[in-house]
Design an enzyme around this catalytic site. Sequence first.
Site, PDB file in Angstrom:
ATOM      1  N   GLU A   8       0.811  -1.217   0.000  1.00 40.42           N
ATOM      2  CA  GLU A   8       0.000   0.000   0.000  1.00 40.42           C
ATOM      3  C   GLU A   8       0.843   1.265   0.000  1.00 40.42           C
ATOM      4  O   GLU A   8       0.415   2.310  -0.460  1.00 40.42           O
ATOM      5  CB  GLU A   8      -0.934  -0.009   1.214  1.00 40.42           C
ATOM      6  N   ASP A 104      -2.384  -2.965   3.126  1.00 36.81           N
ATOM      7  CA  ASP A 104      -2.759  -3.124   4.531  1.00 36.81           C
ATOM      8  C   ASP A 104      -3.855  -4.171   4.677  1.00 36.81           C
ATOM      9  O   ASP A 104      -4.809  -4.216   3.883  1.00 36.81           O
ATOM     10  CB  ASP A 104      -3.244  -1.796   5.107  1.00 36.81           C
ATOM     11  N   TYR A 311      -0.984  -4.288  14.291  1.00 29.53           N
ATOM     12  CA  TYR A 311      -1.878  -3.456  13.487  1.00 29.53           C
ATOM     13  C   TYR A 311      -2.942  -2.798  14.369  1.00 29.53           C
ATOM     14  O   TYR A 311      -3.654  -3.483  15.109  1.00 29.53           O
ATOM     15  CB  TYR A 311      -2.548  -4.323  12.421  1.00 29.53           C
TER      16      TYR A 311
END
Length: 463
Positions: A8, A104, A311
């Site tokens: 990304e 992501d 994350y």
Amino acid sequence: MAILVITEKPSVAMDIGKVLGSFKRKDGYLEKDSMIVSWAVGHLVGLAMPQDYNPELEKWNLDTLPILPDQFRLKPNPATRKQLQVLKGLINRQDVDRLINACDAGREGELIFRNIVQFLNCHKPHYRLWLSETTPAAIRNAFSNLRTSAEVENLSRAATARSQADWIVGINATRGYTAKHREKLTVGRVQTPTLALIVNRDREIEDFTPVDYWEIEAGFNTGQQIYKGKWFRDKQDRFTVREEAEEIQSKLIHGSPAQVTKIEQKEKIEQPPMLFNLTDLQKESNKRFGFTAEQTLSIAQKLYENHLLTYPRTDSRYLTVAMAATLPARLNALRRTELGTVVSGIADTDVNSKRYVDDSKVSDHPAIVVTEVSPDLSALTADETKIYILVARRMMGIFLPPARIQKTSIVTSCKGETFISKGKVLLEPGWKALYSNDTEDDDAPALPALMEGQEIKLQEAQV
């Protein structure tokens, strides 16, 4: 043949390149014998605007609404057209026979990748790299456990549906309100209901009429210590007429005899708190540091990109069984921080309680915890350090025993009036030892040792 990995953002591509090694830097990508790693820069491709379907829709007019495309079109972002061309060239290379989506791991990352391959009319098979952290070990493990595109197909459909719903509501409602009121008014599927919640709450606050009330607080002298009590009678503990409170206060004279009429003690066990999901982390950081939700997410995202946190965009408070097995290494990463002493005192690092470890309660990503990378706190900003240590403490808590607290309630009578005093004592700190400097419980002080029937004296009474 070669496989093309698309991330990304460039920073993730560089991380992958370092871990897998032997790549050469090219213009817009990295390459070695059997693998190419390139990147998007956010959304390279997005939904086309109404005027792209029909130039006549350039003008905002109520008569043209609603605008509902039979089939949604995609359009490149002019600011990132160069990188899209790089990806086009790589995807169309004869030696590239498959792709890996390394954007992501979530709905938005899925949409970024799918829009690119759809716009470039790519039909080569692709796989999904699913990363909840960007440490070297996590990257290697993710490449060893690639998901098929079919496994994330529902995620892709959800992302597409969300994007198109935003377009339909946003485009039509914004144009409609703007044309009707002759003033630019933006309306969004999420934005506007959220604004309504804020406005409604603000109106409730504005319309609230405060009512003055009075309470009576008394101090009682045991001969060695003074403790405070609050007046009550049945369910009443305040007055809306000051004179009524003052009438009772007038008979409560310094030195008046008083008696302890009732003592209740209960022991409470407090388990360590659940691990953080994003919402809980945002609430806690606002409470402790005054950070906004956006600030907290931004800091957590930076720590994730620097390989220090998992994350952050997760709704789960749980870890998977596989991830729980890595907890000893994550604890070890904290040894050179201010928490090192506590880490050294943790003997049992085996966590298998369903309170914290449950595969069925982890959908996309597990709870937010620290990674196995030992942090250089001197290289972090003050705010980054605050968030990192906050997450570290929450994770460490699950290795510590519950806290034992004794809660005490005392009823004291004086001149026919009754007063309640509440306090608590921390018998065993357990996990609360991680928060020894907290002052949030100061409103419930320890009370003196008393016995029912004990005679004491009134020190003072105030309204």
